[in-house]
Scaffold this motif. Structure first.
Motif, PDB file in Angstrom:
ATOM      1  N   ARG A  43       1.331  -0.982   0.113  1.00 57.57           N
ATOM      2  CA  ARG A  43       0.024   0.258   0.130  1.00 57.57           C
ATOM      3  C   ARG A  43       1.297   0.992   0.140  1.00 57.57           C
ATOM      4  NH1 ARG A  43      -3.484   0.110   5.457  1.00 57.57           N
ATOM      5  NH2 ARG A  43      -2.129  -1.480   5.691  1.00 57.57           N
ATOM      6  N   PHE A  44       2.545   0.984   0.578  1.00 59.45           N
ATOM      7  CA  PHE A  44       3.014   2.492   1.223  1.00 59.45           C
ATOM      8  C   PHE A  44       3.620   2.599  -0.402  1.00 59.45           C
ATOM      9  CE2 PHE A  44       7.079   3.728   1.973  1.00 59.45           C
ATOM     10  CZ  PHE A  44       6.604   5.126   2.540  1.00 59.45           C
ATOM     11  N   ILE A  45       4.166   1.604  -0.870  1.00 59.94           N
ATOM     12  CA  ILE A  45       4.413   1.578  -2.281  1.00 59.94           C
ATOM     13  C   ILE A  45       4.040   2.286  -3.461  1.00 59.94           C
ATOM     14  CG2 ILE A  45       5.566   0.629  -4.086  1.00 59.94           C
ATOM     15  CD1 ILE A  45       6.629  -1.725  -2.245  1.00 59.94           C
ATOM     16  N   ILE A  46       2.522   1.759  -3.064  1.00 57.64           N
ATOM     17  CA  ILE A  46       1.716   2.732  -4.661  1.00 57.64           C
ATOM     18  C   ILE A  46       1.102   3.477  -4.108  1.00 57.64           C
ATOM     19  CG2 ILE A  46      -0.617   2.451  -4.908  1.00 57.64           C
ATOM     20  CD1 ILE A  46      -0.781  -0.773  -4.360  1.00 57.64           C
ATOM     21  N   LEU A  47       0.616   4.097  -2.671  1.00 58.83           N
ATOM     22  CA  LEU A  47       0.649   5.668  -2.695  1.00 58.83           C
ATOM     23  C   LEU A  47       1.952   6.443  -2.843  1.00 58.83           C
ATOM     24  CD1 LEU A  47      -0.824   5.738   1.564  1.00 58.83           C
ATOM     25  CD2 LEU A  47      -1.767   6.660  -1.135  1.00 58.83           C
ATOM     26  N   LEU A  48       3.726   5.819  -2.965  1.00 57.15           N
ATOM     27  CA  LEU A  48       4.663   6.245  -3.021  1.00 57.15           C
ATOM     28  C   LEU A  48       4.409   6.863  -4.741  1.00 57.15           C
ATOM     29  CD1 LEU A  48       6.675   7.530  -1.063  1.00 57.15           C
ATOM     30  CD2 LEU A  48       7.909   5.844  -2.143  1.00 57.15           C
ATOM     31  N   ALA A  49       4.020   5.536  -5.438  1.00 54.32           N
ATOM     32  CA  ALA A  49       3.864   6.026  -6.653  1.00 54.32           C
ATOM     33  C   ALA A  49       2.639   7.584  -7.055  1.00 54.32           C
ATOM     34  CB  ALA A  49       3.481   4.659  -7.094  1.00 54.32           C
ATOM     35  N   ILE A  50       1.842   7.197  -6.602  1.00 48.65           N
ATOM     36  CA  ILE A  50       0.931   8.543  -6.725  1.00 48.65           C
ATOM     37  C   ILE A  50       1.354   9.677  -6.648  1.00 48.65           C
ATOM     38  CG2 ILE A  50      -1.685   8.560  -6.205  1.00 48.65           C
ATOM     39  CD1 ILE A  50      -2.792   5.972  -6.053  1.00 48.65           C
ATOM     40  N   VAL A  51       1.795  10.433  -5.578  1.00 49.66           N
ATOM     41  CA  VAL A  51       2.185  10.912  -5.258  1.00 49.66           C
ATOM     42  C   VAL A  51       3.248  11.397  -5.975  1.00 49.66           C
ATOM     43  CG1 VAL A  51       3.214  12.324  -2.919  1.00 49.66           C
ATOM     44  CG2 VAL A  51       1.475  10.661  -2.087  1.00 49.66           C
ATOM     45  N   THR A  52       4.451  10.690  -5.850  1.00 44.56           N
ATOM     46  CA  THR A  52       5.362  11.175  -6.487  1.00 44.56           C
ATOM     47  C   THR A  52       4.979  11.398  -8.214  1.00 44.56           C
ATOM     48  OG1 THR A  52       6.292   9.291  -5.169  1.00 44.56           O
ATOM     49  CG2 THR A  52       8.048  10.252  -7.494  1.00 44.56           C
ATOM     50  N   LEU A  53       4.434  11.100  -9.198  1.00 44.31           N
ATOM     51  CA  LEU A  53       3.921  11.241  -9.766  1.00 44.31           C
ATOM     52  C   LEU A  53       2.773  12.511  -9.930  1.00 44.31           C
ATOM     53  CD1 LEU A  53       1.681   8.262 -11.875  1.00 44.31           C
ATOM     54  CD2 LEU A  53       4.016   9.225 -12.314  1.00 44.31           C
ATOM     55  N   ALA A  54       2.731  12.814  -9.163  1.00 42.91           N
ATOM     56  CA  ALA A  54       1.570  13.897  -8.426  1.00 42.91           C
ATOM     57  C   ALA A  54       2.967  14.989  -8.609  1.00 42.91           C
ATOM     58  CB  ALA A  54       0.502  14.229  -7.084  1.00 42.91           C
ATOM     59  N   CYS A  55       4.297  15.172  -7.987  1.00 45.14           N
ATOM     60  CA  CYS A  55       4.713  15.754  -7.550  1.00 45.14           C
ATOM     61  C   CYS A  55       5.758  16.200  -8.627  1.00 45.14           C
ATOM     62  CB  CYS A  55       5.805  15.757  -7.023  1.00 45.14           C
ATOM     63  SG  CYS A  55       6.930  16.154  -6.668  1.00 45.14           S
ATOM     64  N   ILE A  56       5.935  14.805  -9.940  1.00 40.23           N
ATOM     65  CA  ILE A  56       6.037  15.435 -11.370  1.00 40.23           C
ATOM     66  C   ILE A  56       5.703  16.185 -11.867  1.00 40.23           C
ATOM     67  CG2 ILE A  56       7.400  13.900 -12.857  1.00 40.23           C
ATOM     68  CD1 ILE A  56       7.908  11.680 -10.948  1.00 40.23           C
ATOM     69  N   GLY A  57       4.417  15.973 -12.047  1.00 47.49           N
ATOM     70  CA  GLY A  57       2.992  16.554 -12.946  1.00 47.49           C
ATOM     71  C   GLY A  57       3.353  18.240 -12.301  1.00 47.49           C
TER      72      GLY A  57
END
Lengths: 336, 334
Positions: A43-57
């Protein structure tokens, strides 16, 4: 009562107690374990992925906006990394206010009920561990994790921004970012607490997750609508009655500010947009024309959002107290 | 009499209207294995929770090691190891990690905890599976890990709630042998709850029968049997071929004999239909004193042949059934 006194005594830092001794108290052992569990979980890995994507965007959208010259004046160019958008994607602040509740809910929603369902709760509770320590450990571990995530994201945006626009932040800008990240952590903490409350209250992890998401969506979508509805219904009939209109607007503001999402939006945007001079909807003509149009200093901005921060903390404490009461009074049986 | 390790005085727990435990008095001596026996929903687990201070009694006191469990649960929990029924572990951690975690919650430094955990895993026969995630453990392995988990804090008393539930007979035998070993060699006081009679019978020094929140009988097996029958009684089962009414009346004519009745032959022992085919009849004779040789002589005198002869001793099973037959089964809460 005795237990409470004993606990107080244990909490008192004894002069001879070494660091190692203190760090192995059951509370920190639990925090350590929880933290480890979170980090390893999918769950944490998935969250991290989402948040990182948002951040890059958000970096991408901010950088293109700045390049297109939307920045206007360059007095707080670095802060605009966090607040400006070219319209294609939301900026960092919007992303954060949107995702923060999700992070909190995702980390907390099965904190207590999964342990209950797996039968580990009664095992842990039969060890010499205080019940409140269990809940505190869940909260502290979650908050630590959130702090790590939020700060690493903030620094990531700062770092990448520095790299792409090549314009260093002033110390004031740096502290403004740090303060808004801190407020973000507190805000996520509120959602973490709320989801912990649901995990104490509901036996099924799915129910508690859904309740958390329902509240999130309520504040995100419906709350503003409801406040508007109330606003138009209670509008004073005489538009010339200034007093009545002002009073009604104050009420609306108060209602609006019950929503933690609104509070967070106000607090974070004031800190990141130094030009915000007031959070009141009405200013007199004198105020509007006679005030020198200059950004507030960091201290003044902080002062302006202090009530908002306190309100978020108060709401956090309230939901923590609720989960506390619910958990303390619950009977702990294995898997039931 | 020695100071009791566990002492319950008029312990009562009510959930709204429903009384789960009603005025329970119980004293358990140091070093004994006590079996708490009763059907599901009899209040066994509630009683145990109150002993650990996990639930507050409505009234009455529970003292463990001389400490009031309701007021000082922390001190009690330091001395008492509790294994809940259907014990759960953190499934994405190894068995060793789970034990180390428990040890550290008890304030044992990490290094000692590892050593102790490894030692205990060896002892319960899980040394090979120490590094395996507990999610992959079988039921029996989980139960054994649970025992190790209870022992890692070096308790004075261990409380096991349904320790044998759901494991195969061989697993049960091993687990019980382990428990008995611990009690005998290390002087641990053991309280175990169960609704499996045979198992409790094997290792318990004393048992308490617990129904509807009340302890209806308490003592060792002999005491219970005596309490049950109200006087000494003997029962013998005879397997006879060539059974006839004459023989029956001749047996019944013996002054000590109370009753002679046909019993269902044990399908497994007697070979079921085969036994009937060979004309074997099983009769149960109860008498006020031991008349087994006399009965055998009568059977042979009458020209019948005696295939089997079994003196019956009341097991816990019979006691259990007797007690529960008495009450209306509809009252039992499940």
């Amino acid at each position: 009562m005795n237990a409470f006194i004993e606990k107080l005594r244990l909490r008192m830092p004894r002069p001879e107690a070494s660091r190692a001794e203190r760090s192995s108290s059951p509370f920190w052992v639990m925090v350590q374990k929880e933290f480890g569990d979170h980090i390893r979980s999918w769950r944490f890995i998935i969250l991290l992925a989402i948040v990182t994507l948002a951040c890059i965007g958000s970096i991408y959208t901010a950088v293109t906006a700045i390049k297109e010259g939307q920045a206007g004046d360059t007095s707080f160019l670095f802060l605009q990394m966090f607040t400006i958008s070219n319209g294609a994607l939301p900026n960092f602040l919007t992303f954060l206010s949107f995702l923060a509740p999700l992070i909190g809910i995702a980390i907390g929603f099965d904190g207590v009920n999964s342990e209950r369902n797996k039968g580990t709760l009664s095992r842990v509770m039969s060890q010499p561990v205080y019940r409140d320590d269990f809940l505190n450990a869940k909260f502290v571990a979650g908050l630590l994790l959130i702090a790590v995530v939020v700060f690493s994201l903030g620094f990531l945006v700062m770092g990448v921004g520095l790299f792409t626009i090549g314009y260093p932040p002033t110390p004031e800008e740096f502290w403004r970012v740090i303060a808004s990240l801190l407020i973000t952590v507190i805000y996520v903490g509120l959602w973490l607490n709320l989801s912990l409350l649901f995990s104490v209250r509901f036996r099924q992890a799915a129910t508690s997750a859904l309740s958390g998401i329902a509240i999130w969506i309520f504040f995100l979508v419906f709350y503003g609508m409801i406040v508007n509805l109330v606003g138009s219904a209670t509008m004073p009939s005489n538009p010339m009655n200034t007093d009545a209109i002002l009073r009604q607007q104050d009420w609306m503001m108060l209602l609006e500010r019950i929503s933690p999402a609104y509070l967070f939006q106000e607090a974070a945007s004031t800190l990141l947009l130094p030009d915000t001079r007031t959070l009141n909807p009405f200013i007199t003509q004198d105020q509007a024309y006679l005030a020198i149009d200059a950004p507030l200093s960091f201290g003044q901005s902080l002062l302006l959002v202090w009530p908002q921060v306190v309100a978020i903390i108060a709401e956090t404490v309230l939901s923590f107290a609720a989960s506390y009461v619910a958990f303390m009074r619950q009977e702990i049986r294995s898997r039931s | 009499m020695e100071q009791a390790v566990i002492e319950l005085k008029r312990l009562t727990k009510q959930y709204g209207e429903f009384t789960a435990v009603a005025g329970l008095n119980l004293a358990i001596r140091p070093g004994e294995i006590f079996g708490l026996l009763g059907p599901n929903g009899a209040g066994k687990t509630t009683t145990i929770l109150m002993m650990l201070g996990l639930t507050e009694p409505t009234s009455g006191t529970a003292e463990v090691c001389g400490i009031d469990a309701t007021r000082n649960p922390m001190q009690v929990k330091r001395r008492v190891g509790y294994m809940p029924d259907d014990v759960g572990f953190y499934e994405d951690r190894s068995g060793l990690d789970n034990l180390v975690y428990t040890a550290r919650l008890n304030g044992i430094p990490a290094k000692d905890a590892r050593e102790r955990a490894a030692e205990l895993l060896e002892r319960v026969g899980l040394a090979d599976a120490a590094g395996k995630k507990t999610g992959a453990y079988s039921r029996g392995m989980r139960q054994r890990l649970g025992l190790a988990d209870v022992l890692i804090k070096r308790p004075e008393v261990i409380i096991l709630d349904e320790p044998t539930l759901g494991i195969d007979p061989e697993g049960v035998r091993e687990l019980l042998a382990l428990i008995r070993d611990l009690s005998r060699n290390e002087g641990l006081t053991v309280l175990l709850s169960s609704h499996h009679l045979h198992q409790v019978q094997q290792i318990c020094d004393r048992v308490g029968l617990f129904v509807g929140g009340k302890l209806i009988a308490c003592g060792d097996l002999d005491t219970l049997s005596r309490e049950l029958d109200g006087g000494p009684s003997h029962a013998v089962e005879l397997d006879v071929t060539g059974w006839n009414a004459e023989l029956a009346s001749s047996l019944a004519a013996l002054p000590e004999v109370n009753s002679v009745e046909a019993a269902d032959s044990d399908a497994l022992v007697g070979g079921g239909a085969g036994a009937k085919g060979r004309g074997i009849v099983t009769v149960r004779v109860t008498s006020t004193s031991d008349v087994t040789p006399l009965l055998a002589a009568r059977v042979i005198e009458q020209g019948a042949s005696l295939v089997g002869l079994r003196p019956l001793r009341y097991g816990l099973d019979d006691i259990y059934h007797r007690y529960f037959e008495g009450g209306d089964s509809g009252e039992r809460v499940h």
